[in-house]
Design a protein around this motif. Structure first.
Motif, PDB file in Angstrom:
ATOM      1  N   LEU A  49     -88.977 -41.854 -39.365  1.00  0.00           N
ATOM      2  CA  LEU A  49     -88.281 -40.613 -38.998  1.00  0.00           C
ATOM      3  C   LEU A  49     -87.139 -40.896 -38.032  1.00  0.00           C
ATOM      4  O   LEU A  49     -86.100 -40.237 -38.072  1.00  0.00           O
ATOM      5  CB  LEU A  49     -89.270 -39.611 -38.370  1.00  0.00           C
ATOM      6  N   GLY A  50     -87.332 -41.913 -37.184  1.00  0.00           N
ATOM      7  CA  GLY A  50     -86.303 -42.264 -36.203  1.00  0.00           C
ATOM      8  C   GLY A  50     -85.290 -43.262 -36.723  1.00  0.00           C
ATOM      9  O   GLY A  50     -84.471 -43.792 -35.969  1.00  0.00           O
ATOM     10  N   CYS A  51     -85.363 -43.571 -38.042  1.00  0.00           N
ATOM     11  CA  CYS A  51     -84.416 -44.492 -38.679  1.00  0.00           C
ATOM     12  C   CYS A  51     -84.478 -45.902 -38.097  1.00  0.00           C
ATOM     13  O   CYS A  51     -83.496 -46.655 -38.151  1.00  0.00           O
ATOM     14  CB  CYS A  51     -82.984 -43.995 -38.577  1.00  0.00           C
ATOM     15  N   LEU A  52     -85.588 -46.263 -37.531  1.00  0.00           N
ATOM     16  CA  LEU A  52     -85.739 -47.651 -37.096  1.00  0.00           C
ATOM     17  C   LEU A  52     -86.259 -48.485 -38.255  1.00  0.00           C
ATOM     18  O   LEU A  52     -86.211 -49.701 -38.235  1.00  0.00           O
ATOM     19  CB  LEU A  52     -86.720 -47.734 -35.914  1.00  0.00           C
ATOM     20  N   ASP A  53     -86.770 -47.838 -39.260  1.00  0.00           N
ATOM     21  CA  ASP A  53     -87.369 -48.512 -40.407  1.00  0.00           C
ATOM     22  C   ASP A  53     -87.062 -47.655 -41.645  1.00  0.00           C
ATOM     23  O   ASP A  53     -86.716 -46.484 -41.521  1.00  0.00           O
ATOM     24  CB  ASP A  53     -88.885 -48.628 -40.177  1.00  0.00           C
ATOM     25  N   THR A  54     -87.168 -48.279 -42.800  1.00  0.00           N
ATOM     26  CA  THR A  54     -86.928 -47.506 -44.024  1.00  0.00           C
ATOM     27  C   THR A  54     -88.206 -47.502 -44.868  1.00  0.00           C
ATOM     28  O   THR A  54     -88.975 -48.465 -44.824  1.00  0.00           O
ATOM     29  CB  THR A  54     -85.784 -48.125 -44.852  1.00  0.00           C
ATOM     30  N   PRO A  55     -88.444 -46.451 -45.627  1.00  0.00           N
ATOM     31  CA  PRO A  55     -89.661 -46.391 -46.442  1.00  0.00           C
ATOM     32  C   PRO A  55     -89.591 -47.341 -47.639  1.00  0.00           C
ATOM     33  O   PRO A  55     -88.499 -47.679 -48.107  1.00  0.00           O
ATOM     34  CB  PRO A  55     -89.700 -44.931 -46.905  1.00  0.00           C
ATOM     35  N   THR A  56     -90.756 -47.819 -48.081  1.00  0.00           N
ATOM     36  CA  THR A  56     -90.807 -48.657 -49.282  1.00  0.00           C
ATOM     37  C   THR A  56     -90.485 -47.805 -50.514  1.00  0.00           C
ATOM     38  O   THR A  56     -89.722 -48.204 -51.389  1.00  0.00           O
ATOM     39  CB  THR A  56     -92.207 -49.277 -49.439  1.00  0.00           C
ATOM     40  N   GLU A  57     -91.099 -46.619 -50.545  1.00  0.00           N
ATOM     41  CA  GLU A  57     -90.808 -45.689 -51.645  1.00  0.00           C
ATOM     42  C   GLU A  57     -90.678 -44.288 -51.085  1.00  0.00           C
ATOM     43  O   GLU A  57     -91.156 -44.010 -49.977  1.00  0.00           O
ATOM     44  CB  GLU A  57     -91.928 -45.728 -52.685  1.00  0.00           C
ATOM     45  N   GLY A  58     -90.122 -43.416 -51.865  1.00  0.00           N
ATOM     46  CA  GLY A  58     -89.943 -42.046 -51.414  1.00  0.00           C
ATOM     47  C   GLY A  58     -88.578 -41.880 -50.779  1.00  0.00           C
ATOM     48  O   GLY A  58     -87.878 -42.864 -50.549  1.00  0.00           O
ATOM     49  N   ALA A  59     -88.215 -40.640 -50.537  1.00  0.00           N
ATOM     50  CA  ALA A  59     -86.888 -40.363 -49.999  1.00  0.00           C
ATOM     51  C   ALA A  59     -87.010 -39.728 -48.623  1.00  0.00           C
ATOM     52  O   ALA A  59     -87.928 -38.948 -48.370  1.00  0.00           O
ATOM     53  CB  ALA A  59     -86.139 -39.433 -50.944  1.00  0.00           C
ATOM     54  N   TYR A  60     -86.102 -40.122 -47.734  1.00  0.00           N
ATOM     55  CA  TYR A  60     -86.079 -39.487 -46.420  1.00  0.00           C
ATOM     56  C   TYR A  60     -84.662 -39.061 -46.109  1.00  0.00           C
ATOM     57  O   TYR A  60     -83.750 -39.879 -46.058  1.00  0.00           O
ATOM     58  CB  TYR A  60     -86.606 -40.453 -45.346  1.00  0.00           C
ATOM     59  N   LEU A  61     -84.512 -37.764 -45.908  1.00  0.00           N
ATOM     60  CA  LEU A  61     -83.201 -37.236 -45.556  1.00  0.00           C
ATOM     61  C   LEU A  61     -83.254 -36.753 -44.119  1.00  0.00           C
ATOM     62  O   LEU A  61     -84.058 -35.895 -43.776  1.00  0.00           O
ATOM     63  CB  LEU A  61     -82.809 -36.065 -46.472  1.00  0.00           C
ATOM     64  N   LEU A  62     -82.408 -37.349 -43.281  1.00  0.00           N
ATOM     65  CA  LEU A  62     -82.318 -36.909 -41.894  1.00  0.00           C
ATOM     66  C   LEU A  62     -81.014 -36.150 -41.736  1.00  0.00           C
ATOM     67  O   LEU A  62     -79.938 -36.698 -41.990  1.00  0.00           O
ATOM     68  CB  LEU A  62     -82.347 -38.132 -40.957  1.00  0.00           C
ATOM     69  N   SER A  63     -81.131 -34.890 -41.377  1.00  0.00           N
ATOM     70  CA  SER A  63     -79.957 -34.001 -41.308  1.00  0.00           C
ATOM     71  C   SER A  63     -79.141 -34.089 -42.581  1.00  0.00           C
ATOM     72  O   SER A  63     -77.915 -34.116 -42.551  1.00  0.00           O
ATOM     73  CB  SER A  63     -79.072 -34.366 -40.118  1.00  0.00           C
ATOM     74  N   GLY A  64     -79.833 -34.184 -43.701  1.00  0.00           N
ATOM     75  CA  GLY A  64     -79.149 -34.177 -44.981  1.00  0.00           C
ATOM     76  C   GLY A  64     -78.659 -35.523 -45.479  1.00  0.00           C
ATOM     77  O   GLY A  64     -78.154 -35.632 -46.588  1.00  0.00           O
ATOM     78  N   ARG A  65     -78.813 -36.580 -44.694  1.00  0.00           N
ATOM     79  CA  ARG A  65     -78.331 -37.892 -45.170  1.00  0.00           C
ATOM     80  C   ARG A  65     -79.501 -38.734 -45.646  1.00  0.00           C
ATOM     81  O   ARG A  65     -80.508 -38.869 -44.959  1.00  0.00           O
ATOM     82  CB  ARG A  65     -77.609 -38.636 -44.035  1.00  0.00           C
TER      83      ARG A  65
END
Lengths: 254, 406
Positions: A55-71
């Motif tokens: 959630l804090g963008c220190l790491d990225t997920p292996t699968e799935g999508a994460y949009l933080l403030s739309g990005r």
């Protein structure tokens, strides 16, 4: 509800250990809107730290999508992730992580060193942030290792606010504080939220979780409960399997 | 990150641990100072050696008698110990096209007795051209004339040191008389001080007409050397060949291997000496360079320690939005700052050491702009090279791991 700050869809995180794969997250879907005040709870090993890192963008997920403030974070490289952290996320840590030999002002200004903010505006913004966390002005020129724990955490919160992030992410923010000081820090978070800040706390303490407005409980990499605080069964959870490793001893700051 | 912020952060973290930063800087100071001092001393002595050779004139050929047969059998005798060159040889050499001046001379030793001092001096028997060929200056009076030579005149021109030894500093010896053996010499001139040039020190010589010297001092018509000036420094080799050819022909010797004379070429000599002292300077600088390398390793060591110590700080900076290039720039800036401060102090210290050593050794020390620029370049290079690895290491830390680091 308003605009989504956090929009996580089916997040999976797998760590490739030596020969053994560790699955930390098994399909987490979570949406947190602007202005929300949520707690992510879970025992150790539940995957809550991993979730926080993603959630804090220190790491990225292996699968799935994460949009933080739309990005979409998956499309960003290291530099763009750093930029997203800089502009969108304010971190508050359990161990405060202030630079001990630097003054309060210098600590609060630090996130702006990596931006193009002018010197004057920097000072103005740092002062505004320090006022927002109610830190007395005479302490601003003190070195951060001369402050009490509660004062340090206020400085850390001020630091998280200076780049005007859309999300404040606090990892066990009261973990190193006594109850009274912890309470005053929680009051501060409540006030910031009332002013419109989106705040997400990571905690294992039921007392802390009850002071938020929404509780997301995570166990074994899955969300097992996501409810308004009033409706959540926090006490039972806390007394039941909430045997986290408790507060880790405080170590010298970075 | 702005440049001004980078500088401010750098100074802030370097002053956080003053002792360690100071000792690291000291390592660089020692390295740079020794390079600067060694090069300064090396170049200083090179310059003074070259100067003394050049004082003799680099367009000068010196012909000396020597035993024939460089590679031949039998005992080889040293230069000047045989009698083979005559005044006629010298006169014929004057006819060669490249030769602009000829100064035959003979040498001997003798005691000089003035009014209230006496000295053992080297006698030089010369002709009038000697003053021009050797580039001498007459301080007072006049030099030996052709007429003096023709008439075996008992006149003498004194070198500056010798004049002082015999008559003291304040007295003008011109017109005074000196006794030596059965000669009663009238001083006609005193030379200006010249310093050692080539093989003869004219400052302590008593200069006589060649004929006088032959008759009263050496008792021989043979010469101890012929000094030639050549029109063009570029044609020294050609001149040497023609001189050698003419003398071989006059002496009836078929091959240069059996020549009864040797020719010394000042230009060649200058070149040889320059290359020797140049090598010497390089050697000194090389040895000093090792301490510079050690200083550089000191920087790397300190930066690696710093990276480890500040792991959490690095994690924090990354978490709040510093990208990898900002982190590596910060650490690189710290190591470059250390080396530049060390370099600046090192240049000054090296300069001081060079000057001090030079004054103690009686040589000169020359700090050239080149060696300063080189030192600055080497400093920046060391800062970057030895700072690069720690900086990369800091930048590549994962923020999660770094924050967790205890």
């Amino acid at each position: 509800m308003g605009t989504a700050v956090i929009d996580a869809r089916d997040l999976t995180k797998v760590y490739d250990g030596a020969g053994a794969e560790t699955v930390a997250l098994r399909g987490v879907t979570l949406r947190i809107d602007e202005g929300e005040y949520a707690a992510i709870m879970g025992p150790s090993g539940s995957g809550k730290s991993t979730l926080m890192h993603i959630l804090g963008c220190l790491d990225t997920p292996t699968e799935g999508a994460y949009l933080l403030s739309g990005r979409d974070v998956a499309e960003l490289d290291d530099y763009e992730l750093a930029e997203l952290r800089r502009t969108t996320v304010g971190f508050v840590f359990q161990a405060f992580n202030l630079l001990p030999r630097s003054t309060v002002m210098r600590n609060v200004i630090m996130p702006m060193l990596y931006t193009r903010v002018s010197h004057d505006e920097r000072d103005d913004r740092a002062a505004a942030a320090l006022r927002a966390v109610s830190l007395e002005e005479k302490l601003w020129t003190h070195r951060s290792n001369e402050l009490s724990g509660g004062q340090m955490q206020r400085v850390a919160i001020a630091r998280s606010l200076v780049n005007d992030p859309s999300l404040v992410l606090a990892d066990e923010p009261t973990g190193n504080l006594d109850t009274a000081t912890g309470d005053s820090v929680m009051d501060l978070f409540a006030r910031l939220n009332a002013e419109g800040r989106t705040i997400v706390l990571i905690t294992h303490e039921p007392d802390i979780a009850t002071r938020t407005r929404r509780v997301v409980r995570i166990t074994d990499g899955r969300i097992v409960e996501d409810a308004a605080t009033a409706d959540a069964d926090i006490r039972q959870y806390g007394n039941g399997d909430g045997a986290d490793s408790a507060v880790s001893p405080r170590v010298g700051d970075a | 990150m702005r440049f001004s912020d980078l500088i401010s952060e750098t100074l802030h973290s370097l002053t956080a641990n003053k002792v360690r930063s100071g000792l690291t800087i000291l390592g660089i100071v020692v390295g740079i100072a020794s390079v600067i001092a060694m090069v300064a001393i090396g170049q200083g002595s090179q310059a003074s050696i070259e100067q003394s050779i050049q004082a003799a004139g680099s367009n000068v050929l010196t012909v000396m008698p020597s035993a024939g047969g460089q590679s031949g059998p039998g005992v080889r005798m040293g230069a000047g110990s045989v009698e083979s060159l005559t005044r006629e040889d010298a006169e014929s050499l004057a006819g060669l096209s490249l030769v602009t001046g000829v100064a035959p001379s003979s040498q001997g030793q003798g005691q000089l007795v003035a009014a209230d001092a006496n000295a053992n001096a080297q006698f030089l028997g010369v002709t009038a051209d000697y003053v021009k060929v050797k580039g001498l200056t007459v301080a007072s009076g006049s030099f030996i004339t052709g007429r003096d030579d023709e008439k075996n005149a008992q006149v003498v021109v004194l070198g500056a040191t010798l004049a002082e030894d015999l008559f003291g500093e304040s007295v003008d010896p011109v017109g005074k008389r000196i006794r030596s053996g059965n000669m009663l010499l009238t001083v006609v001139g005193v030379l200006k001080e010249k310093g050692t040039s080539g093989f003869t020190n004219v400052d302590s010589a008593a200069i006589l007409p060649l004929s006088t010297c032959s008759r009263y001092v050496t008792g021989s018509e043979y010469l101890s050397s012929i000094t030639l000036t050549i029109a063009d420094e570029e044609q020294m080799d050609a001149a040497e060949n023609s001189v050698s050819g003419l003398l071989l022909q006059r002496h009836g010797i078929a091959s240069a291997d059996y020549a009864d004379f040797s020719i010394q070429n000042m230009a060649d000599m200058l070149e040889t000496v320059s290359s020797v002292t140049g090598t010497f300077t390089t050697l000194l600088a090389g040895i000093a360079g090792i301490s510079l390398l050690v200083g550089g390793i000191g920087i790397m060591n300190m930066m690696l320690t710093t990276v480890t110590e500040r792991t959490r700080e690095i994690g924090l900076r990354k978490a709040i939005g510093a990208d990898s290039s900002a982190i590596s720039a910060q650490f690189l800036a710290e190591s470059v700052t250390l080396t530049l401060i060390g370099g600046a102090l090192g240049i000054l210290t090296g300069w001081g050491i060079g000057a001090l050593a030079a004054s103690l050794l009686g040589a000169s020390a020359i700090v050239t702009l080149d060696s300063v620029l080189l030192a600055v370049g080497v400093c920046a290079f060391i800062g970057i090279v030895f700072g690069y690895y720690p900086a990369r290491r800091a930048a590549s830390l994962s923020p999660i791991e770094a924050l967790r680091y205890q």
